[in-house]
Design a protein around this motif. Structure first.
Motif, PDB file in Angstrom:
ATOM      1  N   LYS A  53       0.825  -1.201   0.000  1.00 60.21           N
ATOM      2  CA  LYS A  53       0.000   0.000   0.000  1.00 60.21           C
ATOM      3  C   LYS A  53       0.867   1.262   0.000  1.00 60.21           C
ATOM      4  O   LYS A  53       0.515   2.266  -0.617  1.00 60.21           O
ATOM      5  CB  LYS A  53      -0.945  -0.021   1.202  1.00 60.21           C
ATOM      6  N   VAL A  54       2.008   1.200   0.690  1.00 61.46           N
ATOM      7  CA  VAL A  54       2.930   2.326   0.654  1.00 61.46           C
ATOM      8  C   VAL A  54       3.546   2.459  -0.727  1.00 61.46           C
ATOM      9  O   VAL A  54       3.709   3.559  -1.256  1.00 61.46           O
ATOM     10  CB  VAL A  54       4.034   2.163   1.720  1.00 61.46           C
ATOM     11  N   MET A  55       3.851   1.326  -1.363  1.00 61.45           N
ATOM     12  CA  MET A  55       4.499   1.365  -2.666  1.00 61.45           C
ATOM     13  C   MET A  55       3.588   1.964  -3.730  1.00 61.45           C
ATOM     14  O   MET A  55       4.038   2.744  -4.573  1.00 61.45           O
ATOM     15  CB  MET A  55       4.931  -0.036  -3.086  1.00 61.45           C
ATOM     16  N   ILE A  56       2.305   1.614  -3.704  1.00 63.73           N
ATOM     17  CA  ILE A  56       1.433   2.201  -4.720  1.00 63.73           C
ATOM     18  C   ILE A  56       1.173   3.674  -4.421  1.00 63.73           C
ATOM     19  O   ILE A  56       0.928   4.463  -5.327  1.00 63.73           O
ATOM     20  CB  ILE A  56       0.118   1.407  -4.902  1.00 63.73           C
ATOM     21  N   GLN A  57       1.274   4.051  -3.150  1.00 64.41           N
ATOM     22  CA  GLN A  57       1.244   5.484  -2.845  1.00 64.41           C
ATOM     23  C   GLN A  57       2.457   6.167  -3.469  1.00 64.41           C
ATOM     24  O   GLN A  57       2.368   7.300  -3.943  1.00 64.41           O
ATOM     25  CB  GLN A  57       1.227   5.708  -1.337  1.00 64.41           C
ATOM     26  N   LEU A  58       3.584   5.471  -3.487  1.00 62.46           N
ATOM     27  CA  LEU A  58       4.777   6.023  -4.121  1.00 62.46           C
ATOM     28  C   LEU A  58       4.551   6.235  -5.612  1.00 62.46           C
ATOM     29  O   LEU A  58       5.041   7.207  -6.198  1.00 62.46           O
ATOM     30  CB  LEU A  58       5.970   5.090  -3.900  1.00 62.46           C
ATOM     31  N   ALA A 210       8.535   7.481   3.918  1.00 68.95           N
ATOM     32  CA  ALA A 210       7.747   6.355   4.426  1.00 68.95           C
ATOM     33  C   ALA A 210       8.035   5.086   3.630  1.00 68.95           C
ATOM     34  O   ALA A 210       8.134   3.988   4.190  1.00 68.95           O
ATOM     35  CB  ALA A 210       6.258   6.690   4.359  1.00 68.95           C
ATOM     36  N   SER A 211       8.174   5.233   2.318  1.00 70.56           N
ATOM     37  CA  SER A 211       8.465   4.081   1.474  1.00 70.56           C
ATOM     38  C   SER A 211       9.831   3.491   1.803  1.00 70.56           C
ATOM     39  O   SER A 211       9.988   2.266   1.900  1.00 70.56           O
ATOM     40  CB  SER A 211       8.425   4.485  -0.007  1.00 70.56           C
ATOM     41  N   ALA A 212      10.826   4.356   1.978  1.00 76.47           N
ATOM     42  CA  ALA A 212      12.178   3.879   2.280  1.00 76.47           C
ATOM     43  C   ALA A 212      12.203   3.115   3.598  1.00 76.47           C
ATOM     44  O   ALA A 212      12.821   2.047   3.697  1.00 76.47           O
ATOM     45  CB  ALA A 212      13.143   5.054   2.324  1.00 76.47           C
ATOM     46  N   ILE A 213      11.537   3.639   4.622  1.00 77.90           N
ATOM     47  CA  ILE A 213      11.488   2.975   5.920  1.00 77.90           C
ATOM     48  C   ILE A 213      10.780   1.626   5.812  1.00 77.90           C
ATOM     49  O   ILE A 213      11.240   0.610   6.348  1.00 77.90           O
ATOM     50  CB  ILE A 213      10.788   3.866   6.964  1.00 77.90           C
ATOM     51  N   SER A 214       9.658   1.609   5.101  1.00 82.46           N
ATOM     52  CA  SER A 214       8.889   0.378   4.965  1.00 82.46           C
ATOM     53  C   SER A 214       9.665  -0.684   4.199  1.00 82.46           C
ATOM     54  O   SER A 214       9.680  -1.860   4.567  1.00 82.46           O
ATOM     55  CB  SER A 214       7.553   0.670   4.257  1.00 82.46           C
ATOM     56  N   TYR A 216      12.899  -0.962   3.967  1.00 85.57           N
ATOM     57  CA  TYR A 216      14.019  -1.407   4.798  1.00 85.57           C
ATOM     58  C   TYR A 216      13.555  -2.434   5.833  1.00 85.57           C
ATOM     59  O   TYR A 216      14.209  -3.463   6.061  1.00 85.57           O
ATOM     60  CB  TYR A 216      14.659  -0.211   5.489  1.00 85.57           C
ATOM     61  N   LYS A 217      12.422  -2.167   6.462  1.00 85.02           N
ATOM     62  CA  LYS A 217      11.932  -3.046   7.512  1.00 85.02           C
ATOM     63  C   LYS A 217      11.374  -4.357   6.981  1.00 85.02           C
ATOM     64  O   LYS A 217      11.363  -5.373   7.694  1.00 85.02           O
ATOM     65  CB  LYS A 217      10.848  -2.330   8.338  1.00 85.02           C
ATOM     66  N   ASN A 218      10.893  -4.364   5.743  1.00 82.60           N
ATOM     67  CA  ASN A 218      10.207  -5.541   5.215  1.00 82.60           C
ATOM     68  C   ASN A 218      10.874  -6.138   3.993  1.00 82.60           C
ATOM     69  O   ASN A 218      10.251  -6.892   3.244  1.00 82.60           O
ATOM     70  CB  ASN A 218       8.755  -5.169   4.868  1.00 82.60           C
ATOM     71  N   LEU A 219      12.151  -5.827   3.797  1.00 83.99           N
ATOM     72  CA  LEU A 219      12.855  -6.288   2.608  1.00 83.99           C
ATOM     73  C   LEU A 219      12.833  -7.808   2.481  1.00 83.99           C
ATOM     74  O   LEU A 219      12.728  -8.347   1.382  1.00 83.99           O
ATOM     75  CB  LEU A 219      14.305  -5.787   2.638  1.00 83.99           C
ATOM     76  N   GLU A 220      12.890  -8.505   3.617  1.00 80.74           N
ATOM     77  CA  GLU A 220      12.931  -9.963   3.585  1.00 80.74           C
ATOM     78  C   GLU A 220      11.644 -10.581   3.034  1.00 80.74           C
ATOM     79  O   GLU A 220      11.645 -11.734   2.594  1.00 80.74           O
ATOM     80  CB  GLU A 220      13.169 -10.503   5.000  1.00 80.74           C
ATOM     81  N   TYR A 221      10.557  -9.819   3.034  1.00 81.13           N
ATOM     82  CA  TYR A 221       9.288 -10.360   2.574  1.00 81.13           C
ATOM     83  C   TYR A 221       9.103 -10.253   1.059  1.00 81.13           C
ATOM     84  O   TYR A 221       8.173 -10.829   0.506  1.00 81.13           O
ATOM     85  CB  TYR A 221       8.114  -9.643   3.264  1.00 81.13           C
ATOM     86  N   PHE A 222       9.955  -9.500   0.387  1.00 80.33           N
ATOM     87  CA  PHE A 222       9.837  -9.352  -1.057  1.00 80.33           C
ATOM     88  C   PHE A 222      10.377 -10.596  -1.748  1.00 80.33           C
ATOM     89  O   PHE A 222      11.517 -11.004  -1.519  1.00 80.33           O
ATOM     90  CB  PHE A 222      10.591  -8.112  -1.538  1.00 80.33           C
TER      91      PHE A 222
END
Length: 277
Positions: A53-58, A210-214, A216-222
């Motif tokens: 959701k943050v990414m599509i906001q980007l 916000a996108s950069a923080i998100s 970074y925190k969730n990179l393992e889920y991609f």
């Protein structure tokens, strides 16, 4: 990932692109559409779904960069000065944009985890929709009938900080960043169009952050399986945001905020009826 999941990404991207820059809460619409229909979290973890959701906001934010490219070039001092006469005490400065970002930026960093874990739900969105609508009605009711601030170049540090304080309300999902900041700008003496322009410009750095923080925190889920979902959502949000930005900016000075507030209240009532019965 099958075609149905890509369709879900397309729909969420369209919803984001069409609603990010209208004061109706893009996050609220995405949560509602996803929770009540698409159910994307059935195949993505909660954290990856929120990151999506943050990414599509980007994607929507990049559309803003395209529309306001001359203004951003001017703010960054990269040449290509705007071809318009400066009005007021001087040009809009990057430092004024930063001042507007400080209040919500601090609160967002402090409470990001709590917001992600506890506030992304249909119930909280309903609250945000209604309270945000009340603020918008108040802005139209009590804002100056003939605003003195008609261009971005007339905005002062005081205006920027005031708008930044009101933007803090938008950390609550459903409240709407644009609804909060446009209302704050109108109450501070800006025209609706100028408040909208400043709102969109402020959205760019805060959403990139916000996108950069998100990420970074969730990179393992991609994963490669989820990547097409993200790409389709990003592109659809970008394309439809380009359309909606230009339409909204032509419309806002004419119809102001009350029609959007009424829409939010009606939407909240319909959703509550469906969701709780």
């Amino acid at each position: 990932m099958d075609i149905i999941e890509l369709f879900k990404a397309l729909v969420l991207g369209i919803v984001e692109g069409l609603t990010e820059f209208a004061p109706v809460s893009s996050t609220g619409h995405m949560i509602i559409v996803d929770d009540m229909w698409l159910k994307s979290e059935q195949f993505l973890t909660q954290y990856v779904a929120n990151t999506f959701k943050v990414m599509i906001q980007l994607g929507s934010i990049l559309a803003t960069v395209v529309v306001f490219k001359d203004r951003f070039i001017d703010l960054l001092g990269l040449g290509g000065r705007l071809n318009k006469t400066t009005v007021g005490p001087g040009r809009l400065k990057l430092s004024q944009v930063i001042v507007g970002l400080i209040p919500a930026g601090i609160l967002g960093v402090l409470f990001e985890d709590y917001i992600d874990e506890h506030l992304f739900s249909t119930e909280t969105v309903l609250i945000g929709l209604v309270i945000g609508a009340i603020l918008m009605i108040a802005a139209d009711r009590f804002g100056p009938k003939e605003p003195k601030i008609q261009t971005l170049d007339q905005i002062t540090y005081k205006h920027a900080f005031t708008i930044g304080l009101v933007q803090c309300f938008s950390l609550w999902p459903g409240f709407s960043r644009s609804g909060a900041t446009i209302s704050g700008g109108v109450l501070a003496g800006l025209s609706h169009r100028t408040a909208a322009d400043f709102t969109f410009i402020m959205a760019v750095p805060i959403m990139f952050g916000a996108s950069a923080i998100s990420f970074y925190k969730n990179l393992e889920y991609f994963t490669l399986d989820a990547l097409p979902f993200f790409i389709v959502g990003f592109i659809s949000a970008f394309v439809f945001a380009l359309i909606s930005i230009r339409f909204f900016l032509k419309l806002i000075n004419r119809i102001k905020l009350v029609p959007f507030a009424i829409y939010r209240i009606v939407l909240a009532g319909v959703i509550a009826l469906i969701y709780f019965t």
